[in-house]
Scaffold this motif. Structure first.
Motif, PDB file in Angstrom:
ATOM      1  N   UNK A  16      34.441  25.473  37.746  1.00  0.00           N
ATOM      2  CA  UNK A  16      33.598  26.609  37.360  1.00  0.00           C
ATOM      3  C   UNK A  16      32.263  26.446  38.066  1.00  0.00           C
ATOM      4  N   UNK A  17      31.900  27.446  38.857  1.00  0.00           N
ATOM      5  CA  UNK A  17      30.670  27.372  39.652  1.00  0.00           C
ATOM      6  C   UNK A  17      29.705  28.465  39.216  1.00  0.00           C
ATOM      7  N   UNK A  18      28.561  28.071  38.720  1.00  0.00           N
ATOM      8  CA  UNK A  18      27.513  29.033  38.384  1.00  0.00           C
ATOM      9  C   UNK A  18      26.725  29.291  39.655  1.00  0.00           C
ATOM     10  N   UNK A  19      26.751  30.546  40.088  1.00  0.00           N
ATOM     11  CA  UNK A  19      26.149  30.948  41.353  1.00  0.00           C
ATOM     12  C   UNK A  19      25.234  32.138  41.122  1.00  0.00           C
ATOM     13  N   UNK A  20      24.471  32.438  42.128  1.00  0.00           N
ATOM     14  CA  UNK A  20      23.651  33.644  42.110  1.00  0.00           C
ATOM     15  C   UNK A  20      23.544  34.113  43.550  1.00  0.00           C
ATOM     16  N   UNK A  21      23.961  35.327  43.819  1.00  0.00           N
ATOM     17  CA  UNK A  21      24.006  35.817  45.189  1.00  0.00           C
ATOM     18  C   UNK A  21      22.644  35.831  45.867  1.00  0.00           C
TER      19      UNK A  21
END
Length: 126
Positions: A16-21
């Motif tokens: 699970x990867x918490x990302x932000x574009x």
């Protein structure tokens, strides 16, 4: 809210990867995440991106396509997944076993030593 991940969980585990574009570090990792997902999907790991910002779902899918991300991207506007796993920053990764237990949480790798500071920037030149 780990149950929201259950439907997408991998046979052997889930990344699970918490990302932000709009985060330059998240954006920089896109190619590496695509490579890792291809490598480990065959070994039974499911990669899932999570966006805990206020973009709508359609916009998230559009942006994911722009970055070439093929794995599922979940919208976490209420921060239920982030709170449930204890995510504090982006990018941040959680490796869950097939029962959903957290085996690892933290950085994707050691390329960044601190917020907005690359490891290479920390090494004195001779």
């Amino acid at each position: 809210e780990r149950s929201a991940l259950g439907k997408l969980a991998g046979e052997k585990g889930t990344v699970v990867m918490f990302l932000q574009f709009d985060c330059p570090i998240s954006a920089e990792y896109s190619a590496q995440l695509i490579r890792l997902e291809k490598q480990y999907k065959a070994k039974g790991l499911q990669f899932i991106g999570v966006m805990a910002d206020q973009q709508d779902r359609a916009e998230l899918q559009k942006r994911a396509a722009e970055f070439g991300l093929k794995f599922p991207i979940l919208h976490d506007a209420g921060f239920a997944l982030a709170d449930g796993l204890g995510a504090k920053t982006t990018p941040e990764v959680f490796l869950l076993d097939k029962q959903g237990k957290t085996l690892y949480s933290g950085r994707i790798d050691d390329s960044w030593t601190a917020r907005m500071r690359r490891l290479a920037d920390s090494i004195p030149s001779s």
